[in-house]
Write an enzyme that holds these catalytic residues in place. Structure first.
Site, PDB file in Angstrom:
ATOM      1  N   CYS A  21      81.903  20.995 -10.241  1.00  0.00           N
ATOM      2  CA  CYS A  21      83.108  21.720  -9.819  1.00  0.00           C
ATOM      3  C   CYS A  21      84.228  21.470 -10.819  1.00  0.00           C
ATOM      4  CB  CYS A  21      83.551  21.271  -8.425  1.00  0.00           C
ATOM      5  SG  CYS A  21      82.501  21.876  -7.125  1.00  0.00           S
ATOM      6  N   HIS A  22      84.961  22.525 -11.127  1.00  0.00           N
ATOM      7  CA  HIS A  22      86.093  22.397 -12.041  1.00  0.00           C
ATOM      8  C   HIS A  22      87.244  21.673 -11.354  1.00  0.00           C
ATOM      9  CE1 HIS A  22      83.767  25.624 -13.751  1.00  0.00           C
ATOM     10  NE2 HIS A  22      84.472  25.564 -14.857  1.00  0.00           N
ATOM     11  N   MET A  56      84.288  25.782  -3.075  1.00  0.00           N
ATOM     12  CA  MET A  56      83.690  24.449  -2.971  1.00  0.00           C
ATOM     13  C   MET A  56      84.729  23.426  -2.529  1.00  0.00           C
ATOM     14  SD  MET A  56      80.570  24.893  -3.335  1.00  0.00           S
ATOM     15  CE  MET A  56      80.133  23.180  -3.180  1.00  0.00           C
ATOM     16  N   ASP A  71      83.072  10.585  12.967  1.00  0.00           N
ATOM     17  CA  ASP A  71      83.241   9.133  12.922  1.00  0.00           C
ATOM     18  C   ASP A  71      84.078   8.634  14.105  1.00  0.00           C
ATOM     19  OD1 ASP A  71      82.901   6.563  11.760  1.00  0.00           O
ATOM     20  OD2 ASP A  71      84.904   6.709  10.869  1.00  0.00           O
TER      21      ASP A  71
END
Length: 100
Positions: A21-22, A56, A71
């Site tokens: 990913c950039h 992304m 969690d």
């Protein structure tokens, strides 16, 4: 509020975890959170003026947020189902995508 912060941290740290990913300049993010008795929904809109898309980054931000919720709630139910999907994107080489 902590889930919103964790989601945004996920957006900002995406290129450090996903090496292809950039590293892009994120202009903004809009976080929506819905809860009912059967599900919790996170919607995250990420904006950038970069030439590449930010899907992304948005998906990773949602992942971080929903894992944070898992969690915190795993003591209630360990077999929660987690689903993540791209609903809409525009920009980047592939242009516009809208889930049908």
């Amino acid at each position: 509020e902590i889930t919103k912060v964790v989601s945004f941290l996920g957006v900002k740290k995406t290129p450090f975890i996903l090496p292809f990913c950039h590293n892009i300049l994120v202009e903004g993010s809009d976080f929506n959170f819905k809860v009912n008795e059967k599900f919790i929904e996170i919607e995250l809109k990420v904006t950038s003026v970069s030439k590449t898309g930010v899907e992304m980054d948005a998906l990773f931000g949602v992942s971080a947020g929903i894992l944070n919720i898992y969690d915190m709630l795993k003591f209630l139910k360990k077999d929660m189902k987690i689903e993540i999907e791209l609903i809409y994107k525009k920009g980047g080489k592939s242009g516009v995508y809208r889930k049908s």
